[in-house]
Design a protein around this motif. Structure first.
Motif: not given
Length: 93
Positions: A7-10, A13-17
């Protein structure tokens, strides 16, 4: 029995595309050579206001990615990408 997932915990105010590698603009590749990507997608993590992130989610083509292959010869390389984002959107680590 346990099942594991990656998993990624961001931060807020951020997002991964996920961007298709074929959407990366190639600059300076010698006409006698052809290039292929080892990965079919790359991940770009950005930060911005929720509004800007939502707008970008609707049109990720606004993320402009290019690579300059000027001077490269046949072989396998790790090449830096140039990423240009819309105003008010920034790369996040």
């Amino acid at each position: 029995q346990l099942v594991y997932v990656r998993i990624n915990i961001l931060p807020n105010g951020s997002r991964e595309y996920s961007i298709d590698s074929e959407n990366i603009r190639i600059i300076g590749l010698d006409s006698r050579l052809r290039m292929s990507f080892i990965q079919s997608k790359i991940s770009v993590r950005v930060k911005a206001s929720n509004y800007e992130l939502n707008v970008l989610s609707q049109d990720t083509s606004r993320i402009n990615i290019s690579m300059d292959l000027t001077g490269y010869t046949a072989g396998q390389y790790t090449v830096p990408l140039k990423i240009v984002l819309p105003d008010k959107i920034y790369l996040s680590s």
